[in-house]
Motif scaffolding. Structure first.
Motif: not given
Length: 318
Positions: A105, A177, A179
């Motif tokens: 992330s 989490s 991206r």
């Protein structure tokens, strides 16, 4: 005096350097990760002086100073003000809430972040990030005046969170989490041993479209860095370059329902119905992030001696 470390690219290759005013002193280190740089080139970093600053900072693009191979560990409910706005009593927080966030992330401080199409409740959380200097042996007891022995530096973290995933599914990892949900940087500030004692004076501010949403000091943490490092040393291995995000203060978009609404939910609505109503009501909350919103996040002491730079994150369509 603290040093300002950056990870950058000139469009062809990535490198590391120390910032002096608006110029950059490049490091000869060919380190590919934050951990490798800190572990193997620490002394080289501290030899840099303004005379070595040969590159204009404006001529390069800054990357996240924490690379994606590093562990990304987070603390939750760690500011009394945020605990209260979440509908809880700070006196009831009897343990340090620890969870992880996917290192995939992590993005640069000025990288646009796409709000996933299925997410309606995208929230922001400014956090003070701690970056490890070295591994901590199991069972280590970290004292408050020993932070400089175990920590390399400080970064700004925005723990972006899909509340309509995190809360109904009770999944912190999943809701936080995606991206792009971890802007880090722009700077990795390396304080001296004396300056590490000033971490409580760091002033955290986050604004959305110029409107201040979060404004607090590091000293307001419930579980501070030294006891947190001590506890983590009992749980797991930590390595140079790993990132610990220390929680967020009040001002998030998410708010707990009123006591009256909670009473109705608890006694008259099923769990599935409760969350359906919660999401329907909160999806219309204008404080949640939408494509086009611009976030500004800063952490610095009021006298400017310690300055972690400014994040400028734009939310975009997927």
């Amino acid at each position: 005096m603290a040093l300002t470390l950056v990870h950058y690219t000139d469009g062809k290759t990535a490198g590391w350097g120390v910032v002096f005013d608006r110029r950059l002193a490049p490091l000869a280190a060919g380190a590919l990760t934050t951990g490798e740089l800190i572990d193997q080139h620490w002394d080289d970093i501290w030899t840099k002086t303004p005379n070595d600053a040969s590159i204009a900072l404006s001529s390069v693009k800054l990357l996240s100073p924490v690379t994606r191979n590093q562990q990304f560990i987070c603390q939750g409910t760690n500011y009394a003000s945020h605990v209260r706005e979440s509908g809880m009593d700070p006196k009831s927080i009897s343990f340090n809430t620890i969870f992880t966030k996917a290192s995939s992330s992590i993005v640069a401080a000025d990288e646009p972040v796409a709000r996933p199409a299925h997410v309606a409740m995208l929230d922001y959380e400014i956090e003070l990030g701690l970056v490890m200097r070295r591994s901590i042996p199991a069972g280590t007891q970290v004292k408050p005046d020993e932070l400089h022995k175990w920590l390399a530096g400080l970064v700004i973290v925005n723990d972006l969170s899909a509340r309509d995933i995190q809360l109904p599914q009770v999944q912190f990892y999943k809701g936080k989490s995606y991206r792009g949900f971890g802007p880090v940087g722009p700077y990795l500030l390396l304080p001296t041993a004396a300056e590490w004692k000033r971490w409580p004076d760091l002033h955290m501010r986050l604004a959305v479209n110029g409107q201040t949403r979060q404004d607090a000091y590091g000293r307001e943490m419930i579980y501070q860095p030294a006891p947190t490092l001590t506890e983590l040393a009992q749980l797991q291995d930590l390595f140079a370059g790993d990132l610990i995000a220390t929680g967020t203060p009040a001002g998030c978009a998410a708010r707990a329902p009123s006591k009256a609404v909670m009473f109705i939910f608890r006694h008259f609505v099923s769990d599935a119905g409760k969350w359906k109503l919660f999401i329907k009501k909160n999806a219309a909350n204008p404080a949640y992030l939408r494509p086009g919103d611009q976030i500004s996040a800063t952490i610095r002491t009021d006298d400017g001696v310690l300055d972690l730079g400014e994040q400028t994150t734009k939310i975009v369509h997927p």
